[in-house]
Design a protein around this motif. Structure first.
Motif, PDB file in Angstrom:
ATOM      1  N   ASP A  54     -52.175  18.792 -35.862  1.00 12.27           N
ATOM      2  CA  ASP A  54     -51.493  18.059 -34.797  1.00 12.27           C
ATOM      3  C   ASP A  54     -50.609  19.039 -34.029  1.00 12.27           C
ATOM      4  OD1 ASP A  54     -50.318  16.156 -33.172  1.00 12.27           O
ATOM      5  OD2 ASP A  54     -48.934  15.454 -34.713  1.00 12.27           O
ATOM      6  N   SER A  55     -51.207  19.759 -33.097  1.00 15.29           N
ATOM      7  CA  SER A  55     -50.483  20.794 -32.360  1.00 15.29           C
ATOM      8  C   SER A  55     -49.437  20.243 -31.401  1.00 15.29           C
ATOM      9  CB  SER A  55     -51.462  21.665 -31.569  1.00 15.29           C
ATOM     10  OG  SER A  55     -52.319  22.344 -32.458  1.00 15.29           O
ATOM     11  N   ASP A  56     -49.659  19.038 -30.861  1.00 17.22           N
ATOM     12  CA  ASP A  56     -48.726  18.498 -29.868  1.00 17.22           C
ATOM     13  C   ASP A  56     -47.661  17.575 -30.464  1.00 17.22           C
ATOM     14  OD1 ASP A  56     -50.177  16.185 -30.360  1.00 17.22           O
ATOM     15  OD2 ASP A  56     -51.159  16.169 -28.413  1.00 17.22           O
ATOM     16  N   GLY A  57     -47.703  17.311 -31.764  1.00 23.63           N
ATOM     17  CA  GLY A  57     -46.653  16.546 -32.423  1.00 23.63           C
ATOM     18  C   GLY A  57     -46.638  15.057 -32.136  1.00 23.63           C
ATOM     19  N   ASP A  58     -47.784  14.479 -31.742  1.00 21.22           N
ATOM     20  CA  ASP A  58     -47.814  13.046 -31.433  1.00 21.22           C
ATOM     21  C   ASP A  58     -48.272  12.193 -32.617  1.00 21.22           C
ATOM     22  OD1 ASP A  58     -50.524  13.610 -31.513  1.00 21.22           O
ATOM     23  OD2 ASP A  58     -50.940  12.941 -29.478  1.00 21.22           O
ATOM     24  N   ASP A  59     -48.365  12.796 -33.795  1.00 21.15           N
ATOM     25  CA  ASP A  59     -48.790  12.130 -35.029  1.00 21.15           C
ATOM     26  C   ASP A  59     -50.262  11.752 -35.055  1.00 21.15           C
ATOM     27  OD1 ASP A  59     -46.308  12.370 -36.290  1.00 21.15           O
ATOM     28  OD2 ASP A  59     -45.572  10.544 -35.333  1.00 21.15           O
ATOM     29  N   TYR A  60     -51.054  12.347 -34.164  1.00 16.72           N
ATOM     30  CA  TYR A  60     -52.514  12.219 -34.192  1.00 16.72           C
ATOM     31  C   TYR A  60     -53.100  13.614 -34.234  1.00 16.72           C
ATOM     32  CZ  TYR A  60     -52.414   7.265 -33.202  1.00 16.72           C
ATOM     33  OH  TYR A  60     -52.203   5.917 -33.288  1.00 16.72           O
ATOM     34  N   GLY A  61     -54.068  13.808 -35.113  1.00 15.77           N
ATOM     35  CA  GLY A  61     -54.662  15.124 -35.256  1.00 15.77           C
ATOM     36  C   GLY A  61     -56.093  15.176 -34.772  1.00 15.77           C
ATOM     37  N   VAL A  62     -56.634  16.384 -34.829  1.00 19.15           N
ATOM     38  CA  VAL A  62     -57.990  16.657 -34.391  1.00 19.15           C
ATOM     39  C   VAL A  62     -58.914  16.598 -35.608  1.00 19.15           C
ATOM     40  CG1 VAL A  62     -59.485  18.355 -33.293  1.00 19.15           C
ATOM     41  CG2 VAL A  62     -57.114  18.112 -32.552  1.00 19.15           C
ATOM     42  N   GLU A  63     -59.953  15.791 -35.524  1.00 18.26           N
ATOM     43  CA  GLU A  63     -60.841  15.560 -36.651  1.00 18.26           C
ATOM     44  C   GLU A  63     -61.513  16.840 -37.141  1.00 18.26           C
ATOM     45  OE1 GLU A  63     -64.514  12.618 -37.912  1.00 18.26           O
ATOM     46  OE2 GLU A  63     -63.469  12.298 -36.040  1.00 18.26           O
ATOM     47  N   ALA A  64     -61.805  17.763 -36.250  1.00 20.77           N
ATOM     48  CA  ALA A  64     -62.532  18.979 -36.615  1.00 20.77           C
ATOM     49  C   ALA A  64     -61.636  20.044 -37.254  1.00 20.77           C
ATOM     50  CB  ALA A  64     -63.219  19.562 -35.383  1.00 20.77           C
ATOM     51  N   LEU A  65     -60.325  19.904 -37.146  1.00 22.06           N
ATOM     52  CA  LEU A  65     -59.406  20.918 -37.666  1.00 22.06           C
ATOM     53  C   LEU A  65     -58.616  20.327 -38.826  1.00 22.06           C
ATOM     54  CD1 LEU A  65     -58.156  22.271 -34.228  1.00 22.06           C
ATOM     55  CD2 LEU A  65     -59.941  23.232 -35.693  1.00 22.06           C
ATOM     56  N   THR A  66     -59.081  20.567 -40.042  1.00 26.71           N
ATOM     57  CA  THR A  66     -58.484  19.954 -41.217  1.00 26.71           C
ATOM     58  C   THR A  66     -58.001  20.974 -42.231  1.00 26.71           C
ATOM     59  OG1 THR A  66     -60.585  19.819 -42.412  1.00 26.71           O
ATOM     60  CG2 THR A  66     -60.004  17.948 -40.993  1.00 26.71           C
ATOM     61  N   GLU A  67     -57.150  20.493 -43.097  1.00 27.95           N
ATOM     62  CA  GLU A  67     -56.704  21.248 -44.258  1.00 27.95           C
ATOM     63  C   GLU A  67     -56.577  20.252 -45.401  1.00 27.95           C
ATOM     64  OE1 GLU A  67     -52.821  23.765 -45.592  1.00 27.95           O
ATOM     65  OE2 GLU A  67     -53.630  24.147 -43.587  1.00 27.95           O
ATOM     66  N   THR A  68     -57.061  20.613 -46.562  1.00 26.23           N
ATOM     67  CA  THR A  68     -56.943  19.764 -47.740  1.00 26.23           C
ATOM     68  C   THR A  68     -55.796  20.296 -48.581  1.00 26.23           C
ATOM     69  OG1 THR A  68     -59.316  19.342 -47.701  1.00 26.23           O
ATOM     70  CG2 THR A  68     -58.167  18.836 -49.743  1.00 26.23           C
ATOM     71  N   ALA A  69     -54.851  19.415 -48.907  1.00 29.04           N
ATOM     72  CA  ALA A  69     -53.674  19.824 -49.665  1.00 29.04           C
ATOM     73  C   ALA A  69     -53.041  18.613 -50.335  1.00 29.04           C
ATOM     74  CB  ALA A  69     -52.656  20.491 -48.743  1.00 29.04           C
ATOM     75  N   CYS A  70     -52.235  18.875 -51.337  1.00 30.26           N
ATOM     76  CA  CYS A  70     -51.509  17.786 -51.994  1.00 30.26           C
ATOM     77  C   CYS A  70     -50.401  17.254 -51.098  1.00 30.26           C
ATOM     78  CB  CYS A  70     -50.926  18.280 -53.314  1.00 30.26           C
ATOM     79  SG  CYS A  70     -52.178  18.575 -54.591  1.00 30.26           S
ATOM     80  N   ALA A  71     -49.628  18.131 -50.511  1.00 27.42           N
ATOM     81  CA  ALA A  71     -48.523  17.727 -49.645  1.00 27.42           C
ATOM     82  C   ALA A  71     -48.877  18.008 -48.182  1.00 27.42           C
ATOM     83  CB  ALA A  71     -47.258  18.488 -50.022  1.00 27.42           C
ATOM     84  N   GLN A  72     -48.281  17.260 -47.287  1.00 34.04           N
ATOM     85  CA  GLN A  72     -48.566  17.412 -45.857  1.00 34.04           C
ATOM     86  C   GLN A  72     -48.108  18.781 -45.366  1.00 34.04           C
ATOM     87  OE1 GLN A  72     -46.907  14.318 -43.422  1.00 34.04           O
ATOM     88  NE2 GLN A  72     -47.585  15.254 -41.521  1.00 34.04           N
ATOM     89  N   PRO A  73     -49.046  19.584 -44.855  1.00 28.81           N
ATOM     90  CA  PRO A  73     -48.664  20.893 -44.313  1.00 28.81           C
ATOM     91  C   PRO A  73     -47.945  20.737 -42.966  1.00 28.81           C
ATOM     92  CG  PRO A  73     -51.035  20.770 -44.785  1.00 28.81           C
ATOM     93  CD  PRO A  73     -50.486  19.389 -44.861  1.00 28.81           C
ATOM     94  N   GLU A  74     -47.137  21.695 -42.642  1.00 30.10           N
ATOM     95  CA  GLU A  74     -46.443  21.723 -41.350  1.00 30.10           C
ATOM     96  C   GLU A  74     -47.468  21.731 -40.220  1.00 30.10           C
ATOM     97  OE1 GLU A  74     -43.088  21.909 -38.891  1.00 30.10           O
ATOM     98  OE2 GLU A  74     -43.001  21.968 -41.074  1.00 30.10           O
ATOM     99  N   GLY A  75     -47.279  20.869 -39.220  1.00 28.50           N
ATOM    100  CA  GLY A  75     -48.179  20.827 -38.071  1.00 28.50           C
ATOM    101  C   GLY A  75     -49.447  20.026 -38.308  1.00 28.50           C
TER     102      GLY A  75
END
Length: 134
Positions: A54-75
């Motif tokens: 979520d580069s623009d900070g609107d709480d919506y992300g891009v489906e193609a750009l993901t990261e799998t993690a236990c805790a929410q990563p920054e951005g």
């Protein structure tokens, strides 16, 4: 001598804990290396979440750009659907506007009928100002 965390020699990194072994599932937030791979609460954890950039900070992300993690990563966010991650004014929660040249609400089209389309009525009061209906 007994070494309770001898992952190299025997493969089991916690001989005293039957739930911790190389075939165990790694789980988030227990601060343990459940599967003896040398990592704790990592992206391979069975209950890790998919996060969307979520580069623009609107709480919506891009489906193609993901990261799998236990805790929410920054951005990153847990909600996908952003069709323009450079504008925080563009996401599925927005109303479409006739005054922009892009798809404001990420529904696949710009200037949807019915949204923000103004009808100007003639000035009935003779004050020079027409009435706007939305």
């Amino acid at each position: 001598p007994f070494e309770p965390y001898d992952a190299v020699a025997g493969g089991d990194c916690a001989d005293l804990d039957g739930a911790v072994h190389p075939d165990a599932d790694e789980v988030c937030f227990d601060e343990m290396d459940n599967d003896c791979d040398g990592l704790t609460d990592d992206s391979t954890s069975s209950d890790a979440s998919v996060w969307y950039q979520d580069s623009d900070g609107d709480d919506y992300g891009v489906e193609a750009l993901t990261e799998t993690a236990c805790a929410q990563p920054e951005g990153y966010t847990d909600t996908t659907g952003d069709c323009d991650d450079t504008r925080d004014s563009v996401n599925p929660d927005r109303r479409e506007s006739c005054f922009t040249a892009f798809d404001d609400n990420c529904d696949g089209s710009d200037n949807d009928p019915g949204d923000d389309q103004l009808v100007v009525l003639p000035c009935r009061s003779l004050d020079g100002v027409g009435e706007l209906l939305q």
